[in-house]
Design an enzyme around this catalytic site. Structure first.
Site, mmCIF file in Angstrom:
data_model
loop_
_atom_site.group_PDB
_atom_site.id
_atom_site.type_symbol
_atom_site.label_atom_id
_atom_site.label_comp_id
_atom_site.label_asym_id
_atom_site.label_seq_id
_atom_site.Cartn_x
_atom_site.Cartn_y
_atom_site.Cartn_z
ATOM 1 N N LYS A 294 -1.505 -6.739 46.427
ATOM 2 C CA LYS A 294 -0.881 -5.538 45.870
ATOM 3 C C LYS A 294 0.599 -5.803 45.557
ATOM 4 O O LYS A 294 1.108 -5.392 44.517
ATOM 5 C CB LYS A 294 -1.018 -4.398 46.883
ATOM 6 C CG LYS A 294 -0.756 -3.031 46.282
ATOM 7 C CD LYS A 294 -1.126 -1.925 47.258
ATOM 8 C CE LYS A 294 -0.833 -0.569 46.665
ATOM 9 N NZ LYS A 294 -1.268 0.526 47.529
ATOM 10 N N ASP A 295 1.290 -6.507 46.473
ATOM 11 C CA ASP A 295 2.702 -6.831 46.234
ATOM 12 C C ASP A 295 2.867 -7.751 45.035
ATOM 13 O O ASP A 295 3.838 -7.632 44.279
ATOM 14 C CB ASP A 295 3.321 -7.494 47.477
ATOM 15 C CG ASP A 295 3.705 -6.455 48.534
ATOM 16 O OD1 ASP A 295 3.607 -5.250 48.239
ATOM 17 O OD2 ASP A 295 4.089 -6.852 49.649
ATOM 18 N N GLU B 190 30.209 0.203 38.342
ATOM 19 C CA GLU B 190 28.833 0.003 37.890
ATOM 20 C C GLU B 190 27.988 1.223 38.257
ATOM 21 O O GLU B 190 28.341 1.974 39.168
ATOM 22 C CB GLU B 190 28.249 -1.244 38.556
ATOM 23 C CG GLU B 190 28.939 -2.521 38.142
ATOM 24 C CD GLU B 190 28.524 -2.969 36.761
ATOM 25 O OE1 GLU B 190 27.617 -3.773 36.619
ATOM 26 O OE2 GLU B 190 29.137 -2.482 35.776
#
Lengths: 430, 260
Positions: free
Chosen positions: A242-243, A286
């Site tokens: 899944k990862d 940022e």
């Protein structure tokens, strides 16, 4: 959890008997029992780890060609972009990687907020995560100084000056940070040294984070504890698969920026060499710092007129700095501010609504942070700042007291597997 | 599943919203009109530079802009990229005198520029530049396309955005020129381009608009010479990742099938 495997390879067996790295890996990455019901929001932890490795790897190559001297820093970055083989690729992956790291970690943190992953017994896990976040902010800040553009210089000037509000020692601390009276060559040298060191500090903290995680295992979307073996599945192959899929999706997103819009998340002014004599029209950090920047500037300069007596204690600037640091410090108290008997927002009808409001509030703060603090923007920024603290300090404790939570399932397997739910139905019938 | 993807989409949209708000504010800060978007050969995922245009743009830079503006990050050897032959570049470089090694007596010398030299700067230092330009410092143009919001659109708009007379009610500073697209509308640079101000070798009519377009393209190349390689590689990388991710999805489904 199954017992340690019998290692067949004699070399592996010999090493493992003396230093059980193979057994350790087997327990922590392969056999590791993981709740069977984790959704895709649980991908972001491993994604953050991958981005950290990409940042360290690309950063290493950049460091080989970068020159931390005020006369050469800007040109050396341009040399990386133009003459170093694939230097542009390293730099764009590194700069956009920083943005991606924050994006992934923000999602990871908001996932923890939604499912109550910071609650007992995972408080220390949450703390280490917050320390990682603080270390990331420090790393990103000193790293942004290195290209020595206009925003690098003026961002460094603004942020280091925040420390001047420290009572008695403020000015001394600022001089000590800068290595002088203004941002200059000593500042750049030490920021480069810190930018090289801090990622490894983060790396160490990540190991502590994982260690703490593996003691009580992952939380899950239901927020109920693991009770039986039926509640878990081994990490490999289920979550490795899944990862891996999640990583693929993420890399497509990340590389779309790095290859096709590499400067989209940056500020054009940072392609102008640093000039201590010319202040840019706006100094903007940022994007990942914008919410905090909005909180910093939420306290208006006419603070004195509004509050009358408070300015005797603190000035507007001091109050802004205190609020900004408090916005992170308050997160450390979250496990005790939230005392609801239930972890997951799935079973907390009111918290679920307020959660999305809080997320929206953070985004509004980011939007305000991108704009000059004037007029309506300032008002919105102040309301959003107030709401940020009210949510965490007032709503969270009140909710845990008065919210009527929905009934929890008996266990993970009872909620997500047909066998489990039929068993629990039988149990209830009996 | 679909819910998860909806959420990922939401997160993406939020990120985009963040950055858009950032860009739009930096624009709002100046009173100038945003530059109208132009059609560029290099826009888009598959865009490439038009070599003939880059060479025309370099001519405009060399004959007009270079009188006041440096391009310190660009070396003569980089010009191979815009389609000039090595011999042609050597011939151009040889027209410039640059500082050489000190001679046997330690006296400074001069020699013709070579491929490994930077494009020569018009002034020895910033003070000389200011002194020659009424106090204004002509910025280095190597990265101008990246350091201005709007990039090539902005350069083209600025070069063609001069008004002969400032609109009524606007008080101009001494020696300043009115430009629709410049921040606060007052720019020290006089209108640099003139109708047929240069003579293009390829016979293209050198209108002001054409020169502005060509030199904007050249400056975009100068700011990101890696752009074509970056896009080419990006397409390959993304195609590879899309196929790989599709396969990983199939693997994931297969692995999880005994649980669902």
């Amino acid at each position: 959890m199954s017992a340690a495997p019998e290692w067949k390879n004699p070399v592996v067996r010999w090493i493992d008997h003396r230093l059980p790295v193979f057994t350790f890996t087997h327990h922590s990455l392969i056999d590791y029992p993981t709740p069977r019901n984790l959704n895709y929001w649980w991908n972001f932890g491993s994604l953050a780890g991958v981005v950290l490795v990409i940042l360290i790897a690309t950063g290493l190559f950049l460091a080989m060609h970068y020159n931390p001297n005020v006369d050469y820093a800007f040109d050396s970055v341009e040399r990386i972009m133009r003459d170093v083989n694939y230097g542009w690729l390293m730099r764009y992956m590194h700069a956009n990687g920083a943005s991606m790291f924050f994006l992934v970690v923000y999602i990871h943190m908001f996932r923890a907020l939604y499912y109550g992953s910071y609650r007992a017994p995972r408080e220390v896990l949450w703390f280490i995560g917050l320390f990682i976040f603080l270390a990331m902010m420090a790393t990103a800040f000193v790293g942004y100084t290195l290209p020595w553009g206009q925003m690098s210089f003026w961002g460094a000037t603004v942020i280091t000056n925040l420390f001047s509000v420290v009572p008695f020692f403020g000015d001394a601390i600022v001089q000590w940070l800068l290595g002088g009276f203004a941002v200059d060559n000593p500042t750049l040298n030490r920021f480069f040294a810190f930018h090289f060191l801090l990622p490894f500090v983060i790396f160490g903290l990540v190991f502590l984070h994982l260690w703490a995680l593996h003691v009580h295992k992952s939380n899950n979307p239901l927020g109920v504890d693991i009770k039986t073996d039926g509640d878990t599945i081994p990490f490999h192959p289920y979550y490795t698969a899944k990862d891996a899929f999640g990583l693929g999706v993420f890399l497509i997103f990340y590389f779309a920026f790095a290859f096709f819009a590499p400067n989209y998340l940056g500020h054009p002014d940072n392609y102008i060499p640093a000039n201590p004599l010319v202040t840019p029209p706006e100094i903007v950090p940022e994007w990942y710092f914008l919410p905090f920047y909005a909180i910093l500037r939420a306290v208006p300069d006419n603070f004195i007129d509004i509050w009358g007596i408070l300015p005797i204690l603190v000035t507007a600037k001091t109050a802004g700095v205190i609020l900004m640091f408090a916005s992170i410090i308050v997160l450390f108290f979250l496990p005790w501010l939230d005392r609801s008997p239930v972890r997951s927002a799935r079973f907390r009808p009111i918290y679920k609504q307020l959660y999305w409001l809080f997320l929206a509030d953070c985004i509004v703060l980011g939007w305000v942070g991108a704009n000059p603090p004037e007029g309506t923007m300032l008002v919105i920024g102040r309301i959003a700042t107030l709401y940020y603290f009210v949510h965490l300090l007032v709503f969270m404790p009140l909710l845990s007291r008065y919210e009527k939570t929905r009934p929890l399932p008996d266990s993970i397997s009872a909620a997500v597997t047909p066998q489990g739910s039929s068993q629990s139905a039988q149990a209830q019938g009996a | 599943m679909t819910r998860t993807f909806k959420r990922i989409a939401l997160a993406t949209a939020l990120l985009a919203a963040f950055s858009v708000s950032d860009v739009s504010t930096s624009r709002a800060a100046s009173k100038a009109t945003p530059p109208p978007p132009q059609d560029w050969s290099f826009s888009g995922v598959f865009g490439t530079f038009d070599r003939a245009q880059l060479q025309r743009g370099y001519l405009v830079y060399r004959e007009v802009c270079a009188a006041c503006h440096s391009m310190k990050q660009v070396y003569f050897r980089h010009l191979v990229d815009i389609g000039l032959s090595e011999n042609a570049i050597k011939a151009i470089a040889a027209e410039f005198e640059v500082a050489g090694e000190p001679d046997e007596d330690g006296e400074p010398t001069e020699r013709p520029a070579q491929l490994f030299d930077r494009l020569p700067s018009p002034y020895a230092n910033d003070n000389e530049a200011r002194s020659a330009n009424n106090g204004a410092l002509p910025p280095d143009l190597s990265l101008i396309a990246k350091s201005r919001v709007g990039g090539s659109d902005y350069i083209h708009a600025l070069l063609t955005g001069y008004l002969e007379k400032a609109p009524a009610g606007v008080t101009m500073g001494e020696g300043m020129n009115y430009n629709t697209y410049f921040a606060a509308n007052q720019i020290a640079m006089a209108p640099p381009l003139a109708e047929d101000g240069v003579e293009y070798e390829d016979g293209t009519k050198a209108s002001v608009d054409q020169q502005a377009r060509d030199v904007a393209a050249f400056m975009t190349w100068a700011a990101e010479p890696e752009m074509e390689e970056r896009k080419r590689m990006g397409i390959k990388v993304l195609l590879f990742l899309i196929i790989l991710t599709a396969m990983l999805y199939a693997v994931k489904r297969r692995v999880w099938s005994d649980l669902h």
